[in-house]
Design a protein around this motif. Structure first.
Motif, PDB file in Angstrom:
ATOM      1  N   MET A  60      16.339  41.548  66.987  1.00 25.99           N
ATOM      2  CA  MET A  60      15.053  41.653  67.675  1.00 25.99           C
ATOM      3  C   MET A  60      13.920  41.592  66.655  1.00 25.99           C
ATOM      4  SD  MET A  60      14.964  42.398  71.185  1.00 25.99           S
ATOM      5  CE  MET A  60      13.628  43.531  71.407  1.00 25.99           C
ATOM      6  N   VAL A  61      13.519  40.385  66.273  1.00 26.23           N
ATOM      7  CA  VAL A  61      12.336  40.197  65.432  1.00 26.23           C
ATOM      8  C   VAL A  61      11.311  39.550  66.358  1.00 26.23           C
ATOM      9  CG1 VAL A  61      11.358  39.061  63.411  1.00 26.23           C
ATOM     10  CG2 VAL A  61      13.707  39.879  63.349  1.00 26.23           C
ATOM     11  N   GLY A  62      10.439  40.340  66.950  1.00 24.96           N
ATOM     12  CA  GLY A  62       9.486  39.834  67.925  1.00 24.96           C
ATOM     13  C   GLY A  62       9.630  40.564  69.239  1.00 24.96           C
ATOM     14  N   ALA A  63       9.153  39.915  70.331  1.00 21.87           N
ATOM     15  CA  ALA A  63       9.136  40.555  71.642  1.00 21.87           C
ATOM     16  C   ALA A  63      10.523  40.644  72.282  1.00 21.87           C
ATOM     17  CB  ALA A  63       8.182  39.797  72.561  1.00 21.87           C
ATOM     18  N   ALA A  64      11.383  39.687  71.981  1.00 20.53           N
ATOM     19  CA  ALA A  64      12.737  39.648  72.569  1.00 20.53           C
ATOM     20  C   ALA A  64      13.647  38.935  71.579  1.00 20.53           C
ATOM     21  CB  ALA A  64      12.696  38.907  73.906  1.00 20.53           C
ATOM     22  N   PRO A  65      14.975  39.015  71.776  1.00 16.47           N
ATOM     23  CA  PRO A  65      15.864  38.274  70.879  1.00 16.47           C
ATOM     24  C   PRO A  65      15.721  36.775  71.149  1.00 16.47           C
ATOM     25  CG  PRO A  65      17.130  39.356  72.601  1.00 16.47           C
ATOM     26  CD  PRO A  65      15.710  39.815  72.751  1.00 16.47           C
ATOM     27  N   ASP A  66      16.101  35.989  70.157  1.00 12.44           N
ATOM     28  CA  ASP A  66      16.052  34.532  70.304  1.00 12.44           C
ATOM     29  C   ASP A  66      17.315  34.054  70.995  1.00 12.44           C
ATOM     30  OD1 ASP A  66      13.727  34.732  68.835  1.00 12.44           O
ATOM     31  OD2 ASP A  66      14.629  34.054  66.954  1.00 12.44           O
ATOM     32  N   ILE A  67      17.205  32.887  71.652  1.00 17.09           N
ATOM     33  CA  ILE A  67      18.382  32.268  72.248  1.00 17.09           C
ATOM     34  C   ILE A  67      19.172  31.624  71.114  1.00 17.09           C
ATOM     35  CG2 ILE A  67      19.196  30.417  73.769  1.00 17.09           C
ATOM     36  CD1 ILE A  67      16.714  30.894  75.486  1.00 17.09           C
ATOM     37  N   GLY A  68      20.460  31.857  71.074  1.00 21.19           N
ATOM     38  CA  GLY A  68      21.304  31.289  70.046  1.00 21.19           C
ATOM     39  C   GLY A  68      21.853  32.376  69.144  1.00 21.19           C
ATOM     40  N   ALA A  69      22.636  31.949  68.162  1.00 18.75           N
ATOM     41  CA  ALA A  69      23.321  32.900  67.288  1.00 18.75           C
ATOM     42  C   ALA A  69      22.387  33.512  66.249  1.00 18.75           C
ATOM     43  CB  ALA A  69      24.489  32.201  66.595  1.00 18.75           C
ATOM     44  N   TYR A  70      21.339  32.781  65.872  1.00 12.93           N
ATOM     45  CA  TYR A  70      20.467  33.235  64.794  1.00 12.93           C
ATOM     46  C   TYR A  70      19.107  33.695  65.326  1.00 12.93           C
ATOM     47  CZ  TYR A  70      23.832  31.005  61.717  1.00 12.93           C
ATOM     48  OH  TYR A  70      24.976  30.664  61.070  1.00 12.93           O
ATOM     49  N   GLU A  71      18.548  34.659  64.623  1.00 10.25           N
ATOM     50  CA  GLU A  71      17.198  35.154  64.935  1.00 10.25           C
ATOM     51  C   GLU A  71      16.222  34.470  63.980  1.00 10.25           C
ATOM     52  OE1 GLU A  71      14.604  37.619  67.182  1.00 10.25           O
ATOM     53  OE2 GLU A  71      16.717  37.192  67.478  1.00 10.25           O
ATOM     54  N   PHE A  72      15.095  33.953  64.533  1.00 14.36           N
ATOM     55  CA  PHE A  72      14.082  33.306  63.698  1.00 14.36           C
ATOM     56  C   PHE A  72      13.315  34.382  62.928  1.00 14.36           C
ATOM     57  CE2 PHE A  72       9.682  31.882  63.036  1.00 14.36           C
ATOM     58  CZ  PHE A  72       9.916  30.804  62.198  1.00 14.36           C
ATOM     59  N   VAL A  73      13.308  34.233  61.612  1.00 17.82           N
ATOM     60  CA  VAL A  73      12.562  35.155  60.746  1.00 17.82           C
ATOM     61  C   VAL A  73      11.438  34.350  60.104  1.00 17.82           C
ATOM     62  CG1 VAL A  73      12.675  36.707  58.764  1.00 17.82           C
ATOM     63  CG2 VAL A  73      14.638  36.507  60.304  1.00 17.82           C
ATOM     64  N   PRO A  74      10.181  34.658  60.463  1.00 16.76           N
ATOM     65  CA  PRO A  74       9.076  33.883  59.888  1.00 16.76           C
ATOM     66  C   PRO A  74       9.013  34.065  58.380  1.00 16.76           C
ATOM     67  CG  PRO A  74       8.237  35.749  61.147  1.00 16.76           C
ATOM     68  CD  PRO A  74       9.724  35.720  61.320  1.00 16.76           C
ATOM     69  N   PRO A  75       8.519  33.040  57.659  1.00 21.97           N
ATOM     70  CA  PRO A  75       8.400  33.179  56.209  1.00 21.97           C
ATOM     71  C   PRO A  75       7.369  34.246  55.861  1.00 21.97           C
ATOM     72  CG  PRO A  75       7.347  31.154  56.948  1.00 21.97           C
ATOM     73  CD  PRO A  75       8.030  31.753  58.144  1.00 21.97           C
TER      74      PRO A  75
END
Length: 189
Positions: A31-46
């Motif tokens: 949970m990086v953000g408002a909700a989890p991302d779809i898919g296996a990986y979570e997007f982590v902003p640079p």
């Protein structure tokens, strides 16, 4: 073969918390953000890179030509052209390493006496000591908006609305942490 989200992907923060673990395969929180991302990986902003501070301007040179001149009878410290036929004022030129506003002050040369390693005002007690030149700041200052590289303007020989009296002076320019000085002489009016 890389299934990580790209920046701006519609899958970012579009998942649900139903049946997901606490970490993605890279070890990032789910949970990086408002909700989890779809898919296996979570997007982590640079990481944010702090904005670079503008370069500090340094004075590279300061010159006055001619060094002996007559002050202008009226007006400001900087002028564009003289109204009299006689040559008055002088041209100040300076170099800057970056854009900056340069502050100018004027110091008048006076007689002083060497007391130890310091030049001090002459008094009865020190009048027999070695002579030296003591500079006293004249009232008023003025500024000039400088560009990177070579700059010049006409100096009227005036500060605080008054013409400088006959005598020896030095112009002091300050920009950023650098200071430059140039000597000049005011002659008859």
């Amino acid at each position: 073969g890389d299934y990580r989200e790209a920046a701006g992907s519609p899958t970012i923060d579009a998942g649900v918390t139903d049946q997901i673990g606490t970490l993605d395969p890279d070890g990032n929180p789910r949970m990086v953000g408002a909700a989890p991302d779809i898919g296996a990986y979570e997007f982590v902003p640079p990481p944010l890179i702090p904005a670079l501070a503008p370069p500090t301007a340094n004075l590279q040179s300061l010159g006055i030509s001619p060094t002996k001149f007559v002050p202008l009878n009226g007006g400001a410290s900087i002028f564009s052209r003289a109204k009299s036929r006689a040559p008055v004022g002088t041209t100040v030129s300076y170099g800057l390493s970056a854009v900056a506003t340069v502050t100018f002050t004027v110091e008048r040369a006076t007689r002083g006496r060497k007391v130890g390693k310091v030049c001090k005002k002459q008094t009865r007690k020190n009048r027999k000591r070695r002579r030296c030149t003591l500079y006293k700041t004249v009232e008023g200052s003025f500024t000039h908006a400088g560009v990177s590289g070579a700059n010049r303007f006409k100096f009227a020989g005036r500060t605080a609305g008054k013409a400088l009296r006959r005598g020896k002076y030095r112009l002091v320019a300050a920009a950023g942490t650098s200071i430059r000085r140039a000597d000049f002489i005011i002659v008859r009016r």
